[in-house]
Design a protein around this motif. Sequence first.
Motif, short mmCIF file in Angstrom:
data_model
loop_
_atom_site.label_atom_id
_atom_site.label_comp_id
_atom_site.label_asym_id
_atom_site.label_seq_id
_atom_site.Cartn_x
_atom_site.Cartn_y
_atom_site.Cartn_z
N VAL A 98 0.87 -1.17 0.00
CA VAL A 98 0.00 0.00 0.00
C VAL A 98 0.91 1.22 0.00
O VAL A 98 1.81 1.32 0.84
N PRO A 99 0.70 2.17 -0.91
CA PRO A 99 1.61 3.31 -1.02
C PRO A 99 1.53 4.31 0.13
O PRO A 99 2.47 5.08 0.34
N LEU A 100 0.46 4.31 0.89
CA LEU A 100 0.34 5.19 2.05
C LEU A 100 0.80 4.46 3.31
O LEU A 100 0.76 3.23 3.37
N LYS A 101 1.18 5.21 4.32
CA LYS A 101 1.59 4.62 5.59
C LYS A 101 0.33 4.39 6.43
O LYS A 101 -0.07 5.24 7.21
N LEU A 102 -0.27 3.22 6.23
CA LEU A 102 -1.50 2.87 6.93
C LEU A 102 -1.24 1.79 7.96
O LEU A 102 -0.54 0.81 7.67
N ALA A 103 -1.83 1.96 9.14
CA ALA A 103 -1.80 0.92 10.16
C ALA A 103 -2.98 0.00 9.92
O ALA A 103 -4.06 0.45 9.53
N LEU A 104 -2.76 -1.29 10.16
CA LEU A 104 -3.83 -2.27 10.07
C LEU A 104 -4.20 -2.68 11.49
O LEU A 104 -3.36 -3.13 12.26
N ILE A 105 -5.47 -2.52 11.80
CA ILE A 105 -5.97 -2.80 13.15
C ILE A 105 -7.01 -3.90 13.06
O ILE A 105 -7.85 -3.90 12.17
N GLU A 106 -6.91 -4.84 14.00
CA GLU A 106 -7.88 -5.91 14.06
C GLU A 106 -8.65 -5.82 15.37
O GLU A 106 -8.06 -5.62 16.43
N VAL A 107 -9.96 -6.00 15.26
CA VAL A 107 -10.84 -5.95 16.43
C VAL A 107 -11.38 -7.35 16.68
O VAL A 107 -11.98 -7.96 15.78
N ALA A 108 -11.18 -7.84 17.89
CA ALA A 108 -11.79 -9.10 18.33
C ALA A 108 -13.16 -8.72 18.89
O ALA A 108 -13.25 -8.04 19.92
N ILE A 109 -14.21 -9.13 18.20
CA ILE A 109 -15.57 -8.74 18.57
C ILE A 109 -16.00 -9.44 19.85
O ILE A 109 -15.84 -10.65 20.00
N GLU A 110 -16.55 -8.65 20.76
CA GLU A 110 -17.08 -9.18 22.02
C GLU A 110 -18.59 -9.01 22.12
O GLU A 110 -19.25 -9.80 22.78
N GLU A 111 -19.10 -7.96 21.47
CA GLU A 111 -20.54 -7.69 21.57
C GLU A 111 -21.03 -6.96 20.33
O GLU A 111 -20.38 -6.05 19.84
N VAL A 112 -22.17 -7.39 19.83
CA VAL A 112 -22.86 -6.72 18.73
C VAL A 112 -24.26 -6.41 19.24
O VAL A 112 -25.00 -7.31 19.63
N ARG A 113 -24.59 -5.13 19.22
CA ARG A 113 -25.86 -4.70 19.81
C ARG A 113 -26.61 -3.81 18.82
O ARG A 113 -26.03 -2.91 18.23
N ASP A 114 -27.89 -4.10 18.64
CA ASP A 114 -28.76 -3.23 17.84
C ASP A 114 -29.10 -2.05 18.73
O ASP A 114 -29.70 -2.22 19.79
N VAL A 115 -28.69 -0.84 18.33
CA VAL A 115 -28.87 0.35 19.17
C VAL A 115 -29.88 1.34 18.59
O VAL A 115 -29.96 2.47 19.03
N MET A 116 -30.65 0.88 17.62
CA MET A 116 -31.65 1.75 17.01
C MET A 116 -32.76 2.03 18.02
O MET A 116 -33.17 1.14 18.76
N PHE A 117 -33.23 3.26 18.04
CA PHE A 117 -34.30 3.60 18.99
C PHE A 117 -35.59 2.87 18.63
O PHE A 117 -35.84 2.54 17.48
N TYR A 118 -36.37 2.63 19.64
CA TYR A 118 -37.57 1.80 19.55
C TYR A 118 -38.54 2.29 18.47
O TYR A 118 -38.79 3.49 18.34
N GLY A 119 -39.10 1.33 17.74
CA GLY A 119 -40.16 1.62 16.79
C GLY A 119 -39.70 2.33 15.53
O GLY A 119 -40.48 3.05 14.91
N SER A 120 -38.46 2.12 15.15
CA SER A 120 -37.96 2.79 13.94
C SER A 120 -37.04 1.86 13.16
O SER A 120 -36.59 0.84 13.65
N ARG A 121 -36.79 2.27 11.93
CA ARG A 121 -35.88 1.52 11.07
C ARG A 121 -35.21 2.49 10.11
O ARG A 121 -35.79 3.50 9.73
N ILE A 122 -34.00 2.17 9.71
CA ILE A 122 -33.25 2.98 8.74
C ILE A 122 -33.84 2.70 7.36
O ILE A 122 -33.96 1.55 6.95
N THR A 123 -34.19 3.76 6.65
CA THR A 123 -34.76 3.59 5.31
C THR A 123 -33.76 3.91 4.20
O THR A 123 -33.99 3.53 3.06
#
Length: 150
Positions: A98-123
Amino acid sequence: MANRVENELTEELLPLLQEERYVTVATVDHETGGPNVNAISWVYAMDSKRIRFAVDNRSRIVENLRKQPRITLTMIGGGSTYSITGTSEVIQESMDDVPLKLALIEVAIEEVRDVMFYGSRITAEPKFEKTYDKEAADKLDKQVADAMKK
């Protein structure tokens, strides 16, 4: 996934994080101890338990994660908003091929949570466009994506 907490990406979410996507990254600021939020798009789910992303290796994100590796990624997709929390590790200070100086970061997932407010959905999901040379952007995006998947 409303009102449920998972310990990995679901079958619905995994492919959404295997394409370029607008995601925010929240870390603990290494100087103030307060929240620090950034937007990224070079993100890739290796599998249901690991997400990788690339950022400039001089980014505040990198320094923050060196001091406190806890991280939350926020993704909008699949009709909702998801908070993905885990522990990060800088696995490359500078990505190969990669020609840019980029760091590669890895995330070990511990929790996935739906945080959308009640009674709604992304359209409509967030959309963005690269504002520099399209050909150069496409080439760089491919180089970064290929390097993240190794």
